[in-house]
Design a protein around this motif. Structure first.
Motif, PDB file in Angstrom:
ATOM      1  N   THR A 163      -0.703  10.950  -7.107  1.00 46.33           N
ATOM      2  CA  THR A 163      -0.441  11.271  -5.709  1.00 46.33           C
ATOM      3  C   THR A 163      -1.022  12.658  -5.447  1.00 46.33           C
ATOM      4  OG1 THR A 163       1.686  12.244  -6.317  1.00 46.33           O
ATOM      5  CG2 THR A 163       1.710   9.952  -5.585  1.00 46.33           C
ATOM      6  N   GLY A 164      -1.141  13.018  -4.166  1.00 43.68           N
ATOM      7  CA  GLY A 164      -1.692  14.324  -3.801  1.00 43.68           C
ATOM      8  C   GLY A 164      -0.619  15.372  -3.655  1.00 43.68           C
ATOM      9  N   ALA A 192       0.834  -1.211   0.000  1.00 41.89           N
ATOM     10  CA  ALA A 192       0.000   0.000   0.000  1.00 41.89           C
ATOM     11  C   ALA A 192       0.865   1.255   0.000  1.00 41.89           C
ATOM     12  CB  ALA A 192      -0.939   0.000   1.208  1.00 41.89           C
ATOM     13  N   THR A 193       1.918   1.230   0.766  1.00 50.88           N
ATOM     14  CA  THR A 193       2.789   2.405   0.831  1.00 50.88           C
ATOM     15  C   THR A 193       3.521   2.612  -0.492  1.00 50.88           C
ATOM     16  OG1 THR A 193       3.087   2.034   3.187  1.00 50.88           O
ATOM     17  CG2 THR A 193       4.705   3.460   2.091  1.00 50.88           C
ATOM     18  N   ALA A 194       4.086   1.534  -0.993  1.00 53.23           N
ATOM     19  CA  ALA A 194       4.798   1.651  -2.270  1.00 53.23           C
ATOM     20  C   ALA A 194       3.834   2.087  -3.370  1.00 53.23           C
ATOM     21  CB  ALA A 194       5.468   0.329  -2.622  1.00 53.23           C
ATOM     22  N   ALA A 195       2.672   1.460  -3.414  1.00 52.78           N
ATOM     23  CA  ALA A 195       1.695   1.766  -4.472  1.00 52.78           C
ATOM     24  C   ALA A 195       1.182   3.193  -4.363  1.00 52.78           C
ATOM     25  CB  ALA A 195       0.541   0.771  -4.410  1.00 52.78           C
ATOM     26  N   ALA A 196       1.089   3.670  -3.146  1.00 52.79           N
ATOM     27  CA  ALA A 196       0.594   5.043  -2.957  1.00 52.79           C
ATOM     28  C   ALA A 196       1.501   6.062  -3.629  1.00 52.79           C
ATOM     29  CB  ALA A 196       0.473   5.352  -1.466  1.00 52.79           C
ATOM     30  N   HIS A 197       2.755   5.690  -3.848  1.00 55.99           N
ATOM     31  CA  HIS A 197       3.705   6.594  -4.501  1.00 55.99           C
ATOM     32  C   HIS A 197       3.743   6.424  -6.019  1.00 55.99           C
ATOM     33  CE1 HIS A 197       5.362   6.741  -0.340  1.00 55.99           C
ATOM     34  NE2 HIS A 197       5.628   7.985  -0.668  1.00 55.99           N
ATOM     35  N   VAL A 198       2.954   5.486  -6.533  1.00 56.79           N
ATOM     36  CA  VAL A 198       2.994   5.270  -7.982  1.00 56.79           C
ATOM     37  C   VAL A 198       2.357   6.445  -8.703  1.00 56.79           C
ATOM     38  CG1 VAL A 198       2.093   3.865  -9.860  1.00 56.79           C
ATOM     39  CG2 VAL A 198       3.192   2.771  -7.897  1.00 56.79           C
ATOM     40  N   PHE A 235      -3.564   9.293   1.900  1.00 54.47           N
ATOM     41  CA  PHE A 235      -2.117   9.124   1.958  1.00 54.47           C
ATOM     42  C   PHE A 235      -1.476  10.495   1.799  1.00 54.47           C
ATOM     43  CE2 PHE A 235       2.121   7.848   0.699  1.00 54.47           C
ATOM     44  CZ  PHE A 235       2.325   6.735   1.510  1.00 54.47           C
ATOM     45  N   ASN A 236      -0.266  10.604   2.302  1.00 51.86           N
ATOM     46  CA  ASN A 236       0.457  11.858   2.144  1.00 51.86           C
ATOM     47  C   ASN A 236       1.915  11.536   1.831  1.00 51.86           C
ATOM     48  OD1 ASN A 236       1.952  14.292   2.674  1.00 51.86           O
ATOM     49  ND2 ASN A 236       0.094  15.094   3.652  1.00 51.86           N
ATOM     50  N   ILE A 237       2.346  11.903   0.650  1.00 51.08           N
ATOM     51  CA  ILE A 237       3.715  11.526   0.249  1.00 51.08           C
ATOM     52  C   ILE A 237       4.770  12.287   1.045  1.00 51.08           C
ATOM     53  CG2 ILE A 237       3.138  10.771  -2.091  1.00 51.08           C
ATOM     54  CD1 ILE A 237       4.148  13.541  -3.084  1.00 51.08           C
ATOM     55  N   PHE A 238       4.327  13.287   1.798  1.00 49.27           N
ATOM     56  CA  PHE A 238       5.266  14.038   2.645  1.00 49.27           C
ATOM     57  C   PHE A 238       5.105  13.641   4.113  1.00 49.27           C
ATOM     58  CE2 PHE A 238       3.893  16.805  -0.904  1.00 49.27           C
ATOM     59  CZ  PHE A 238       5.080  16.824  -1.622  1.00 49.27           C
ATOM     60  N   GLU A 239       4.426  12.545   4.363  1.00 49.40           N
ATOM     61  CA  GLU A 239       4.106  12.095   5.714  1.00 49.40           C
ATOM     62  C   GLU A 239       5.305  12.225   6.663  1.00 49.40           C
ATOM     63  OE1 GLU A 239       0.943  10.843   6.456  1.00 49.40           O
ATOM     64  OE2 GLU A 239       1.532  10.822   8.580  1.00 49.40           O
ATOM     65  N   GLY A 240       5.064  12.906   7.778  1.00 47.72           N
ATOM     66  CA  GLY A 240       6.088  12.972   8.822  1.00 47.72           C
ATOM     67  C   GLY A 240       7.108  14.083   8.644  1.00 47.72           C
ATOM     68  N   ALA A 275       4.289  22.598  -9.237  1.00 47.31           N
ATOM     69  CA  ALA A 275       2.910  22.126  -9.288  1.00 47.31           C
ATOM     70  C   ALA A 275       2.809  20.876  -8.430  1.00 47.31           C
ATOM     71  CB  ALA A 275       2.528  21.813 -10.734  1.00 47.31           C
ATOM     72  N   THR A 276       1.699  20.165  -8.551  1.00 45.93           N
ATOM     73  CA  THR A 276       1.553  18.943  -7.747  1.00 45.93           C
ATOM     74  C   THR A 276       1.098  17.725  -8.548  1.00 45.93           C
ATOM     75  OG1 THR A 276      -0.752  19.415  -7.200  1.00 45.93           O
ATOM     76  CG2 THR A 276       0.956  20.245  -5.682  1.00 45.93           C
ATOM     77  N   ASP A 277       0.408  17.924  -9.678  1.00 45.95           N
ATOM     78  CA  ASP A 277      -0.247  16.791 -10.334  1.00 45.95           C
ATOM     79  C   ASP A 277      -1.197  16.100  -9.348  1.00 45.95           C
ATOM     80  OD1 ASP A 277      -0.875  15.152 -12.430  1.00 45.95           O
ATOM     81  OD2 ASP A 277       1.098  14.251 -12.636  1.00 45.95           O
ATOM     82  N   HIS A 278      -1.784  16.898  -8.485  1.00 44.34           N
ATOM     83  CA  HIS A 278      -2.686  16.370  -7.436  1.00 44.34           C
ATOM     84  C   HIS A 278      -3.738  15.436  -8.043  1.00 44.34           C
ATOM     85  CE1 HIS A 278      -4.522  16.669  -3.382  1.00 44.34           C
ATOM     86  NE2 HIS A 278      -5.681  16.530  -4.031  1.00 44.34           N
ATOM     87  N   CYS A 279      -3.720  14.203  -7.634  1.00 44.49           N
ATOM     88  CA  CYS A 279      -4.574  13.177  -8.258  1.00 44.49           C
ATOM     89  C   CYS A 279      -4.645  12.026  -7.258  1.00 44.49           C
ATOM     90  CB  CYS A 279      -3.901  12.741  -9.561  1.00 44.49           C
ATOM     91  SG  CYS A 279      -4.856  11.590 -10.545  1.00 44.49           S
ATOM     92  N   THR A 280      -5.666  12.054  -6.441  1.00 43.30           N
ATOM     93  CA  THR A 280      -5.671  11.212  -5.237  1.00 43.30           C
ATOM     94  C   THR A 280      -6.482   9.939  -5.412  1.00 43.30           C
ATOM     95  OG1 THR A 280      -7.494  12.604  -4.499  1.00 43.30           O
ATOM     96  CG2 THR A 280      -5.307  13.062  -3.589  1.00 43.30           C
ATOM     97  N   PHE A 281      -5.769   8.820  -5.465  1.00 43.35           N
ATOM     98  CA  PHE A 281      -6.459   7.536  -5.424  1.00 43.35           C
ATOM     99  C   PHE A 281      -6.221   6.909  -4.057  1.00 43.35           C
ATOM    100  CE2 PHE A 281      -5.653   8.112 -10.004  1.00 43.35           C
ATOM    101  CZ  PHE A 281      -6.958   8.045 -10.455  1.00 43.35           C
ATOM    102  N   CYS A 282      -7.251   6.296  -3.509  1.00 42.65           N
ATOM    103  CA  CYS A 282      -7.118   5.726  -2.167  1.00 42.65           C
ATOM    104  C   CYS A 282      -6.558   4.311  -2.252  1.00 42.65           C
ATOM    105  CB  CYS A 282      -8.456   5.723  -1.440  1.00 42.65           C
ATOM    106  SG  CYS A 282      -9.646   4.597  -2.188  1.00 42.65           S
TER     107      CYS A 282
END
Ligand SMILES: [Zn+2]
Ligand SMILES: [Zn+2]
Ligand SMILES: [Zn+2]
Ligand SMILES: [Zn+2]
Ligand SMILES: [Zn+2]
Ligand SMILES: [Zn+2]
Ligand SMILES: [Zn+2]
Ligand SMILES: [Zn+2]
Lengths: 462, 462, 462, 462
Positions: C340-341, C282-288, C416-421, C315-322
């Motif tokens: 990713t968001g 899930a973590t790896a895929a969240a970064h795809v 998910f947040n790719i900048f988590e932490g 920019a961000t390419d903000h595109c959030t899949f759960c």
């Protein structure tokens, strides 16, 4: 004299590799071909499964270099003997006059020291100052002594540094004489300022060494020397290229058609700057040399230069100071004598990190360890080639042999090994110098004084 | 004081262009907007169909430069007056101490000469030697005199040349002070050697000038200064970038994130080195300046640098020697006083060759003729901007106006024009300095002594 | 409507920063200056010790993107609301027609979806196929709908990939219309082949994603699109430049004077490819996402591009899949929905890694987060500028404020947040949209449907 | 068979030049050395003052190429005979299947046509389409027919153009087979669009040809093919590199260590694009080939690539259409058959513009006209070397001989000479093919059918 019959190997030259037997007689190669017959009385060397290559030429060593009333650990005998153990059959060392010292005098001094050499050798001569006598003596060296290259230190301010005024005059003189100017490229003024600045920051240990000589200090000097050579229309050879910045300066110049050549040290190809952060002073100090080992990323870039042909030779800058000597800089990194060894390990390290990884072919290995140096310094194909008529200076290379490099087992008299603990695959099984087996399966048979001084003709001698 | 109402034009700033009226009062811009009302008593300037831009800033002039007991033709009055006629409202000139001369003394001398200026002015100060007093005085200049930039001549050996030792010390001092180091980039040792070499080849005329200063001589020095700035972590500004080699050195440094800025002379953008082969000595000699005009191909490359943002400002190096002065080098090109004019023509030449050709937009024109200089030397938005609160230094630009440039019609006291015969489209119709109309449709109304000395704060003053 | 008096801050524009109060009325900025008086009834915002900057513009988001019968987690309301919480006051999203779908139909669909937006928004339109109707409709979009940019996907074979034939036709049409072509640069044929090759090697997990899209795949496509633009003489904007190879393609083109612009995602600046080797699917895929996060070394290179001006926007390419949506690719990385968001975190991440590290100044921060996008897509100075007459879209930025980024605390509906932490220093204290306080010290006051569609005029509309 | 004794010349190989006699027997070189004795019955060739070099290898010719129901003027006999007259002893021609034609069938057809060749020859095979049979037949060609290189045309849309899908599949197959992929690098979609665009502008004559194929069209395609090769880890050879843009793409790739090789045509080294503006249609049309001759500046850049080693071979793309054939494009430049001659002139032109100007040494001449091609296509040292055991394919080169090149005096059956009127210094005095004197002081003794098909082994055959 010995006659050798080297049977069943793959001969590797810079242009190609092919199955062939090799016969040497009277110090020369007399036959190269398939299915040769062994001459009567020949010593047979079984090269099955092995490569037969021209002996390595190390274009950059400092044997018996005087320093503060003492000298490096390896003299011309022990240094060249260690070289033979590593598959090298020729070195080119440096005559380094003190400023104001007549360069002929320095030359004669070094010639005397070198008489004990076990392998063939030759000399670059450093230009450390300038006046009309220096200019004149350069002519003598080229025309009567077989010196066709002159070295210029762009660093070491207040010592042997060659300023731009001397540089331009000497380069111009090289052009007249058909000699190759070479440079140690570091901006000496910046090094001087940075050494003070780093010390003022309270950094006194070996970790200050790379901080005082960052890559751009080398890149700048390389670019400057190359630009001067371009303007004066003389070729140029940059010794010990260690970083991206300098390698790019060379590549840029070559892209405009300039005749620029670059040398890489085996150490710079595989060691990075983390060594200077070793907690043990002796270990960190043992790695102090200039230019310093560089951050990761630079090593790969140097390999790319060798692959693409923008860098040309490999060397060692073999210059062995022991722990006691290095301790002179215990409280001040700028006082640590600069130098590391490697003459014995270069071929194995370059093979292991180059051929075994697929970066280069065996022919390219021969090019960068032997043939290119011979061509650039005008002793090809006497040296650097497995062909009829060439000197019988050979290495039989066992690609399956392995060895763990260590100060404990090295022949060099130095007490440190910058490749300590590295296990390489691909080692010399036999080294042949002047037609004699001088190293056989680990047994070193170097003879004091057997080496000859090799004259190198000027480039305009056609 | 005059109140101006500039009506119906297109205001051009570095970030955008827009229709607006502009009002100035008491030497400042007080309103910028559409459909403003004219203040009572305002002088009306009709800017219909025209651009209203910040007055040009020439960051590189030499008015009243002393030379062999005489001076350049233009003093601070005639030079700044010529500048106003060309749409410039500020110049930055140079204080150039002799080696060993106290730099404060030189500074005061130049301040005195400049009192007659017709437009605002400021000074870079050259560092031509080094000791502790120079270091101290740099601090005084920055902290109390509003000097935030220091110039270093890397050429002119045996005169004002700054060697690497001085360079590194001065750059380090600039960093401490928040001042911008700038360099005239040519390798002085090479120039010195080449001047002799060219003379030995029998070339004594002006055609020898470019032969003694080939592009790589500049490229090397630019690269060196930039590398030193990189190592010392100080920004750097390279004056009169004239060739591909130097422009590439800047671009390379910028690509690694370094803060490097480049200036281009109007002359280098449009004049090539064929001028030195003119059969008439006076004509050829009149073009002698350093770096010399360059072979075709370099001009386009400089434009590309301005387009892509790797070069930043345009200047003139305005330095007018007359034919009699140039004749000092009649038998030896190295004795021809270096310098050409241009302060009056820069804007028109850059517009014509830049905007009219589609290379740059009007906003980019403002950036490279005014705003970037103001930002880099820290007088923005007082200068370089058409916005409320800024100095009322403006040029109303007539894109349809044409003019044939000529020494015969120029305001400058020089007797030559390197743009002679070039017809440009796009000329100033009005120049406004400190809110006063000082040039109106060809009528120059410059006032001796009206210009003010502009202090430029250090960069770390927040 | 609200009147705001933002007092005591430092206004930051792309060209400079200065102390000033700001007044907004009726959705516009009505005053910027020192020591202003508060209008009667104004809401006071204390900006002491803070920066007042134009609200961020995110030029690359995908809100409510339809995918396999479902949509991304953030719709136009929640996505723009999250953007406001992060200091963004405008997004530019994408209309993506299916191949063969009339592009006007797709455009109307997206316009409908976007009506619930909380902040202002605009649209790029993708060209996914070609015929005369597409060509015609591009004209309609530019001339009547305020669309001045078209997107081209060079990857996603058998889906929305735009082959070279369509690319050249569409670029040529953009030129006619005064519109900016943009590209997602990856060689779709190579990705397709590599996805199969990687799968054949037995690699099915997310670690296969970067293997199937190595940097050169992006570098090639970027170079190709830029070359085509060069030949056709049209400017070009490359979205989400992620690697050295693509950034160098842009820099090379700019060095020849070409009008090329590059966008960088906040994620690509700080996240590297080690995330794909995370043991948890899930973590790896969240970064795809594509292009993938890149090996270390690329991040620094992108920063250098932003510093030197060869890259222009963030920019961000903000595109959030759960996680449930990402699970579609559990057994085949090529089936993991890409995205990713980040719309909420971009400004803080860019500030923290850019301004706090000394890489960029606050003015450069405004340039790359807001002003450059506004200029490139022709809505400047309505957007991207703190100046009288501009939209009252502002962010008050607290350089001392800190926050630890986390999915747990984010406003975005993604899980998910790719900048988590990551703890950042420098956060928005207030966001002002259309003159209203929509985010105050952590309190989000976003209003569904309050956002307006922003028309962007063609570039040749003078 | 003939025995030759070539006496007193300077043997030139790629690695060095040295005085030596050469003996050939039974089609092979049997001795190379100083002061050899002439074998009994040997034919004596006096090479005093001359160079003895490996015969030229032209890696790029199109003899007897079918076109619109006719063929090029030179068939395999007249073409190879002309080659012998120019010092060439081997050509590598191209098998070009029609799309959908079985490639083995095309191969057999070309083999049949080539039986009349007067010199040795070999074939590259073009991949013009893709399916499983093509993939399979590539294996057959490599493994049983001695083909180790495949050609890909990236231009010629709607004819033999190979799209990216075929390109990636074929490159991958080459890697499996140990074969070298080669490309004609031009972006076919851009050429197609530009041909229409130029025609729409009313340009129908040959001057439209270069306008429809600007340098960037080639640079883009070269970069793309190289990037694909990089990603798939296969070496690549770019034929007829004509411009800076393509040469830089190669140099960039080589700088990252990639195995990329570049070929240059003799014509592109010395002819510029002004030929297309010749008022006479026949003359202008006679120069129509692709890539076209390029603007001045490109020629020097190609030379620099050859000097620095980033370009490797020289060729001609010999493809002779007569005036009547060229007239097919009288009203439409895109219909002019593409092709020019040169197989007879290449060596002399490269020598004259390369060695005589000091750009390259005689050894480098051998490298770029013969040895490098032999190495890259795996027929070294059978070809490309003057050494014992090599094929007796030699050229005796008279550096003092001069000749004015002209269609009137050429052996080729073409009716035009792109080097018309150029006087070269340095010409073949003798050509030796398979040990026979086939060209002696202007006397051509070519024999129909004497040439042999040369198999070239795959690269992984160790
Ligand atoms: Zn050294
Ligand atoms: Zn050394
Ligand atoms: Zn100057
Ligand atoms: Zn000056
Ligand atoms: Zn994308
Ligand atoms: Zn996207
Ligand atoms: Zn072709
Ligand atoms: Zn061809």
């Amino acid at each position: 004299m010995t006659t050798l019959f080297i049977r069943g190997g793959t001969v590797v030259n810079a242009d190609r590799a092919f199955k062939a037997d090799v016969i040497t007689q009277d110090g020369k190669i007399t036959a190269v071909g398939e299915n040769l017959s062994a001459p009567v009385g020949a010593t047979i060397v079984d090269a099955g499964g092995q490569y037969v290559m021209p002996g390595g030429i190390d274009p950059h060593t400092h044997m018996q270099l005087p320093f503060m009333g003492t000298t490096t650990m390896d003299d011309f005998f022990t240094g060249t003997a260690a070289g033979l153990a590593g598959g090298n059959t020729t070195i080119i060392d440096f005559v380094i006059p003190n400023p104001q010292q007549p360069i002929m005098e320095a030359y004669q001094t070094w010639r005397g020291w070198a008489e004990k050499a076990a392998s063939d050798y030759s000399f670059h001569v450093a230009i450390t100052w300038w006046d009309e006598t220096v200019k004149r003596d350069m002519g003598t060296l080229v025309q009567t002594e077989g010196v066709n290259s002159f070295k210029h230190f762009m660093a070491y301010k207040n010592a042997i540094m060659c300023d731009d005024e001397t540089l331009v005059n000497s380069f111009k003189r090289c052009l007249e004489l058909g000699a190759m100017p070479t440079v140690h490229a570091e901006n000496g003024e910046l090094v001087y300022l940075l050494q003070k600045t780093v010390a003022e920051m309270g950094i006194k240990g070996p970790e200050g060494h790379p901080l005082s000589r960052p890559p751009m200090v080398e890149g700048e000097a390389a670019n400057r020397a190359i630009a001067i050579a371009d303007v004066l229309n003389v070729p140029i050879y940059v010794v010990h290229v260690s970083c991206i910045e300098a390698a790019e300066a060379i590549a840029r110049a070559r892209a405009r058609g300039q005749r620029v050549y670059g040398e890489v040290l085996a150490g710079h190809l595989v060691v990075d700057d983390s060594v200077y952060r070793h907690p043990d002073f002796a270990t960190a100090a043992a790695h102090v040399m200039s230019p310093p080992f560089r951050p990761k990323g630079n090593q790969e870039f140097l390999w790319r230069g060798l692959q693409s042909g923008s860098l040309h030779t490999t060397a060692t800058d073999h210059c062995t100071f022991c722990a006691a000597q290095k301790a002179a800089g215990k409280d001040d990194f700028s006082k640590i004598p600069n130098g590391t060894g490697g003459v014995e390990e270069r071929l194995a390290v370059v093979w292991d990190d180059g051929v075994n990884t697929g970066r280069i072919t065996p022919s390219e290995f021969v090019a960068i360890t032997s043939a290119n140096t011979a061509k650039l310094f005008n002793i090809y194909p006497q040296k650097g080639s497995v062909s009829v008529g060439a000197d019988a200076d050979l290495v039989v290379w066992d690609p399956a042999g392995t060895k763990t490099l260590s100060a404990k087992t090295q022949f060099s008299k130095g007490d440190f090994n910058i490749f300590e603990g590295r296990t390489v695959k691909g080692i010399p099984s036999h080294t042949v110098s002047q037609g004699e087996l001088v190293f056989v399966q680990g047994d070193l048979r170097a003879v004091n004084g057997k080496g000859r001084y090799i004259k190198r003709p000027a480039f305009n001698d056609n």
